[in-house]
Design a protein around this motif. Structure first.
Motif, PDB file in Angstrom:
ATOM      1  N   ARG A 155       0.831  -1.207   0.000  1.00 48.27           N
ATOM      2  CA  ARG A 155       0.000   0.000   0.000  1.00 48.27           C
ATOM      3  C   ARG A 155       0.870   1.262   0.000  1.00 48.27           C
ATOM      4  N   VAL A 156       1.907   1.272   0.810  1.00 45.85           N
ATOM      5  CA  VAL A 156       2.791   2.439   0.881  1.00 45.85           C
ATOM      6  C   VAL A 156       3.509   2.650  -0.451  1.00 45.85           C
ATOM      7  N   LEU A 157       3.988   1.567  -1.058  1.00 42.26           N
ATOM      8  CA  LEU A 157       4.691   1.684  -2.334  1.00 42.26           C
ATOM      9  C   LEU A 157       3.773   2.176  -3.456  1.00 42.26           C
ATOM     10  N   ASN A 158       2.498   1.890  -3.367  1.00 38.58           N
ATOM     11  CA  ASN A 158       1.550   2.291  -4.407  1.00 38.58           C
ATOM     12  C   ASN A 158       0.815   3.577  -4.078  1.00 38.58           C
ATOM     13  N   HIS A 159       1.307   4.310  -3.100  1.00 38.56           N
ATOM     14  CA  HIS A 159       0.654   5.549  -2.688  1.00 38.56           C
ATOM     15  C   HIS A 159       0.805   6.658  -3.726  1.00 38.56           C
ATOM     16  N   GLY A 160       1.934   6.702  -4.410  1.00 41.08           N
ATOM     17  CA  GLY A 160       2.188   7.757  -5.396  1.00 41.08           C
ATOM     18  C   GLY A 160       1.594   7.421  -6.748  1.00 41.08           C
ATOM     19  N   LYS A 214       2.701   2.841  -9.922  1.00 39.14           N
ATOM     20  CA  LYS A 214       2.099   1.657  -9.306  1.00 39.14           C
ATOM     21  C   LYS A 214       2.890   0.414  -9.692  1.00 39.14           C
ATOM     22  N   ILE A 215       2.973  -0.536  -8.758  1.00 37.43           N
ATOM     23  CA  ILE A 215       3.583  -1.832  -9.044  1.00 37.43           C
ATOM     24  C   ILE A 215       2.585  -2.913  -8.673  1.00 37.43           C
ATOM     25  N   SER A 272       8.445 -10.450  -6.271  1.00 41.47           N
ATOM     26  CA  SER A 272       9.600 -10.787  -7.102  1.00 41.47           C
ATOM     27  C   SER A 272      10.821  -9.982  -6.676  1.00 41.47           C
ATOM     28  N   ALA A 273      10.649  -8.694  -6.447  1.00 47.73           N
ATOM     29  CA  ALA A 273      11.761  -7.839  -6.037  1.00 47.73           C
ATOM     30  C   ALA A 273      12.307  -8.267  -4.678  1.00 47.73           C
ATOM     31  N   ILE A 274      11.421  -8.599  -3.756  1.00 47.89           N
ATOM     32  CA  ILE A 274      11.859  -9.041  -2.427  1.00 47.89           C
ATOM     33  C   ILE A 274      12.647 -10.338  -2.535  1.00 47.89           C
TER      34      ILE A 274
END
Length: 101
Positions: free
Chosen positions: A57-62, A65-66, A73-75
């Motif tokens: 949710r935090v990563l997709n706040h701006g 979007k991912i 996958s990145a993790i």
């Protein structure tokens, strides 16, 4: 083993079955995303799953979007350790990130 059973059911070779699965996954990202999400639900306890959703949710706040699959996958790519399952690696990395001051 599952690919071989699916190949038998489809009356095609395991190689062709794997190719078909990859092609379908590339054409229909929602299927792969649903599979990864379902796998995480089974591999992670409720607390860790909630934390992972919060990271997502935090990563997709701006504006940028991912997908959930891209996050996982990145993790996993960042924490690849030979002999450990992706689920265990994910748990360990989340613990490490969330326990940092």
């Amino acid at each position: 083993d599952q690919i071989e059973r699916l190949a038998y059911a489809l009356s095609i070779t395991p190689h062709a079955t794997a190719s078909l699965l990859l092609e379908t996954g590339l054409q229909h990202g929602r299927i792969v995303n649903a599979y990864v999400t379902n796998h995480c639900r089974h591999a992670l306890d409720d607390g860790r799953l909630k934390e992972l959703k919060e990271v997502y949710r935090v990563l997709n706040h701006g504006e940028e979007k991912i997908s959930f699959t891209a996050l996982i996958s990145a993790i996993v790519e960042n924490v690849k350790i030979a002999g450990k399952s992706a689920g265990n690696q994910l748990k360990e990395k989340l613990t490490q990130w969330l326990d940092e001051p």
